[in-house]
Design a protein around this motif. Structure first.
Motif, PDB file in Angstrom:
ATOM      1  N   ASP A 274      10.263  47.876  10.626  1.00  0.00           N
ATOM      2  CA  ASP A 274      11.607  47.557  10.161  1.00  0.00           C
ATOM      3  C   ASP A 274      12.544  48.750  10.294  1.00  0.00           C
ATOM      4  N   CYS A 275      12.090  49.932   9.907  1.00  0.00           N
ATOM      5  CA  CYS A 275      12.979  51.091   9.945  1.00  0.00           C
ATOM      6  C   CYS A 275      13.285  51.524  11.380  1.00  0.00           C
ATOM      7  N   LEU A 276      12.425  51.133  12.332  1.00  0.00           N
ATOM      8  CA  LEU A 276      12.674  51.437  13.740  1.00  0.00           C
ATOM      9  C   LEU A 276      13.410  50.309  14.451  1.00  0.00           C
ATOM     10  N   ASP A 277      13.845  49.314  13.692  1.00  0.00           N
ATOM     11  CA  ASP A 277      14.706  48.236  14.189  1.00  0.00           C
ATOM     12  C   ASP A 277      13.991  47.244  15.100  1.00  0.00           C
ATOM     13  N   PHE A 278      12.688  47.034  14.888  1.00  0.00           N
ATOM     14  CA  PHE A 278      11.990  45.960  15.573  1.00  0.00           C
ATOM     15  C   PHE A 278      12.162  44.679  14.761  1.00  0.00           C
ATOM     16  N   SER A 279      12.277  43.552  15.444  1.00  0.00           N
ATOM     17  CA  SER A 279      12.510  42.289  14.742  1.00  0.00           C
ATOM     18  C   SER A 279      11.296  41.833  13.955  1.00  0.00           C
ATOM     19  N   GLU A 280      10.097  42.261  14.395  1.00  0.00           N
ATOM     20  CA  GLU A 280       8.867  41.898  13.694  1.00  0.00           C
ATOM     21  C   GLU A 280       7.785  42.925  14.016  1.00  0.00           C
ATOM     22  N   PRO A 281       6.762  43.050  13.155  1.00  0.00           N
ATOM     23  CA  PRO A 281       5.704  44.031  13.392  1.00  0.00           C
ATOM     24  C   PRO A 281       5.000  43.844  14.732  1.00  0.00           C
ATOM     25  N   ALA A 282       4.869  42.594  15.189  1.00  0.00           N
ATOM     26  CA  ALA A 282       4.195  42.365  16.467  1.00  0.00           C
ATOM     27  C   ALA A 282       4.932  43.047  17.615  1.00  0.00           C
ATOM     28  N   GLY A 283       6.268  43.058  17.536  1.00  0.00           N
ATOM     29  CA  GLY A 283       7.047  43.733  18.561  1.00  0.00           C
ATOM     30  C   GLY A 283       6.818  45.238  18.545  1.00  0.00           C
ATOM     31  N   PHE A 284       6.726  45.797  17.345  1.00  0.00           N
ATOM     32  CA  PHE A 284       6.421  47.228  17.217  1.00  0.00           C
ATOM     33  C   PHE A 284       5.038  47.540  17.777  1.00  0.00           C
ATOM     34  N   THR A 285       4.044  46.724  17.430  1.00  0.00           N
ATOM     35  CA  THR A 285       2.677  46.950  17.927  1.00  0.00           C
ATOM     36  C   THR A 285       2.642  46.890  19.445  1.00  0.00           C
ATOM     37  N   HIS A 286       3.337  45.913  20.026  1.00  0.00           N
ATOM     38  CA  HIS A 286       3.369  45.781  21.488  1.00  0.00           C
ATOM     39  C   HIS A 286       4.000  47.015  22.133  1.00  0.00           C
ATOM     40  N   ALA A 287       5.140  47.459  21.567  1.00  0.00           N
ATOM     41  CA  ALA A 287       5.819  48.629  22.127  1.00  0.00           C
ATOM     42  C   ALA A 287       4.966  49.878  21.980  1.00  0.00           C
ATOM     43  N   PHE A 288       4.338  50.054  20.824  1.00  0.00           N
ATOM     44  CA  PHE A 288       3.524  51.246  20.598  1.00  0.00           C
ATOM     45  C   PHE A 288       2.324  51.272  21.554  1.00  0.00           C
ATOM     46  N   ARG A 289       1.733  50.107  21.797  1.00  0.00           N
ATOM     47  CA  ARG A 289       0.620  50.046  22.749  1.00  0.00           C
ATOM     48  C   ARG A 289       1.101  50.422  24.152  1.00  0.00           C
ATOM     49  N   ARG A 290       2.293  49.981  24.502  1.00  0.00           N
ATOM     50  CA  ARG A 290       2.834  50.320  25.818  1.00  0.00           C
ATOM     51  C   ARG A 290       3.086  51.819  25.944  1.00  0.00           C
ATOM     52  N   TRP A 291       3.593  52.428  24.850  1.00  0.00           N
ATOM     53  CA  TRP A 291       3.883  53.850  24.881  1.00  0.00           C
ATOM     54  C   TRP A 291       2.629  54.714  24.869  1.00  0.00           C
ATOM     55  N   SER A 292       1.628  54.305  24.090  1.00  0.00           N
ATOM     56  CA  SER A 292       0.494  55.189  23.821  1.00  0.00           C
ATOM     57  C   SER A 292      -0.836  54.732  24.390  1.00  0.00           C
TER      58      SER A 292
END
Length: 367
Positions: free
Chosen positions: A331-349
Motif C-alpha cells: 500500500d505505501c508503495l502505491d500498488f493496487s493490491e499485494p499480488a501486484g507488489f509480489t509480482h513486481a518484486f519477483r521481477r526485480w529480484s
C-alpha cells in the motif's frame, strides 16, 4: 538476479573518492558521499562507548586512517556499514541517535549560518530541503504539508544498504537539534516516525525527542504543526543569510548533478507518498513529459526504470528493517493490491518478498 532494475551505488570501500580541499575550506560532497563531520561524531561516540576502533574499521573494510581528521567526504554506504557493525559489537542499538545528538545548528558550517539567519522557521526548513546536499549527498530531505501538519522526511538514496536504519535515526536527531536551535531548547515534534522495528529499550528515543516515537513506519520523519512555519527566528540577519547562501550555491555548483541524480533524489521521497508519476515529476521540473523522457534517454535511463529502482530499494529496506506486513508495504508503495507488489518484486529480484525477507532480515538482536 536483478533483471529490470540496476541500483546506482557508490560504495567507496576504500574511503577514497571525493577530492580533498587543499586549503581546509568547506567543500560540498559529491553524490553518494557525506560530510566528514559525521565521521568525527561517530568517532567521539565510539570512544565514549569503549569500542575497538581499529577492529571495526578493518571489519567494515574502510580506510585505516578514517578517524585521522581527514576533510574528505566519506561514502554514505561505507559509513552505514561501520555504524551497523558498531551498533552490533557495542550492543548499543540506538547508536544512530547518539551520533545525531552531537550535531547542532552551530556545527553545520555555512548551512547552519544560513538556517540560523532565515526570516522564519518555514524559510529555514525550505532552505534545508533545498541545500542539505551541501552536507549530505547520500539522502534527501523532504518537506510536505498536510492541512495543518508538516511532515519533514529524510530518505537515503540506498535505503536497503547496511546501517540505513541507524542513518535515519541519526538524521532525525540532527534535524531535531536544528529545530531546537531555531525555536528554543524545549521544542519537540508531535511525533517521530522511524522505518525500523522497535529496539528492546526505547527510553533513549523518547527521552531525546520528548514525543511519541512510532516504529515500523514507512518513512523516517518528524511531524509537527504547520503553524510553526510562520514563527520568526529571533536575531536573524538577512545579510548573513544571503552571504552564506551565496557561498553554498558556489559549493553546489562545483558538484553538479545530472537529471538522473536529481530524479533519484526526488523519487526517494516521493515513492512512499504515492507520487511516483512521470506527469507529476515533469510538472515539478517544469518540462513536458516528452522532454523529460528524451533527457533521461540521453542519460541512458528512463523514468519507469528510476521509479522501479526507488520502489525496489524502499521495499527491501522495509522488508529487512521493519515488521510491516506485505499488504502495508504494498500500500505505501502505491500498488493496487499485494499480488501486484509480489509480482513486481519477483521481477526485480528473482524471488518473492516473503522469501527475500526470510533471507535478509537481521537477527532480532536488541529487539
Amino acid at each position: 538476479m536483478l533483471s529490470s532494475v540496476e541500483p546506482h551505488t557508490n560504495d567507496g570501500s576504500d574511503g577514497a573518492a571525493a577530492d580533498e580541499s587543499s586549503d581546509g575550506a568547506e567543500k560540498a560532497p559529491s553524490v553518494g558521499f557525506i560530510h566528514p563531520d559525521v565521521v568525527r561524531a561517530i568517532h567521539t561516540v565510539l570512544v565514549e562507548l569503549g569500542a575497538d576502533l581499529d577492529g571495526l574499521i578493518a571489519e567494515a573494510r574502510l580506510e585505516p586512517r578514517l578517524f585521522d581528521g581527514s576533510s574528505k567526504p566519506v561514502p554514505y554506504t561505507a559509513i552505514g556499514r561501520l555504524i551497523d557493525l558498531a551498533a552490533d559489537r557495542t550492543r548499543c542499538h540506538h547508536l544512530g541517535l547518539l551520533v545525531g545528538k552531537r550535531t547542532t545548528l552551530a556545527s553545520l558550517g555555512l548551512l547552519g549560518v544560513m538556517l540560523r539567519h532565515c526570516a522564519s522557521v518555514g524559510d529555514a526548513l525550505q532552505a534545508l530541503e533545498a541545500h542539505a546536499c551541501v552536507r549530505d549527498r547520500g539522502a534527501v530531505v523532504g518537506l510536505c504539508v498536510h492541512d495543518d501538519i508538516i511532515v519533514l522526511s529524510y530518505a537515503p538514496h540506498e535505503p536497503e544498504a547496511a546501517g540505513a536504519a541507524l542513518h535515519l535515526e541519526r538524521a532525525l536527531a540532527t534535524v531535531t537539534n536544528i529545530l531546537r536551535g531555531l525555536c528554543g531548547p524545549d521544542w519537540a515534534p508531535l511525533e517521530v516516525l522511524l522505518p525500523r522495528s522497535a529496539p528492546r529499550d526505547t527510553v533513549p528515543y523518547i527521552g531525546f525527542f520528548r514525543a511519541p516515537v512510532r516504529f515500523d513506519q514507512e518513512a523516517a520523519a518528524l511531524v509537527f504543526p504547520a503553524a510553526l512555519l510562520e514563527q520568526p527566528i529571533a536575531g536573524a540577519d538577512p545579510a548573513l543569510r544571503q552571504g552564506a547562501e551565496d557561498q553554498i550555491r558556489e559549493l553546489e555548483g562545483a558538484q553538479p548533478s545530472t537529471l538522473k541524480d536529481k530524479l533519484r533524489e526526488y523519487l526517494q521521497t516521493a515513492v512512499t507518498r504515492q507520487r511516483c508519476k512521470a506527469e507529476r515529476v515533469a510538472r515539478q521540473k517544469l518540462v513536458t513529459r516528452r522532454t523529460l523522457s528524451r533527457r533521461l534517454k540521453a542519460e541512458g535511463t528512463s523514468f519507469k526504470r528510476l521509479a522501479n529502482e526507488a520502489q525496489f530499494r524502499v521495499a527491501k529496506q522495509l522488508l529487512a528493517d521493519t515488521g510491516m506486513s506485505l499488504a502495508q508495504i504494498s500500500d505505501c508503495l502505491d500498488f493496487s493490491e499485494p499480488a501486484g507488489f509480489t509480482h513486481a518484486f519477483r521481477r526485480w529480484s528473482g524471488t518473492t518478498p516473503s522469501a527475500w525477507r526470510r533471507a535478509n532480515r537481521p537477527e532480532t538482536k536488541g529487539h
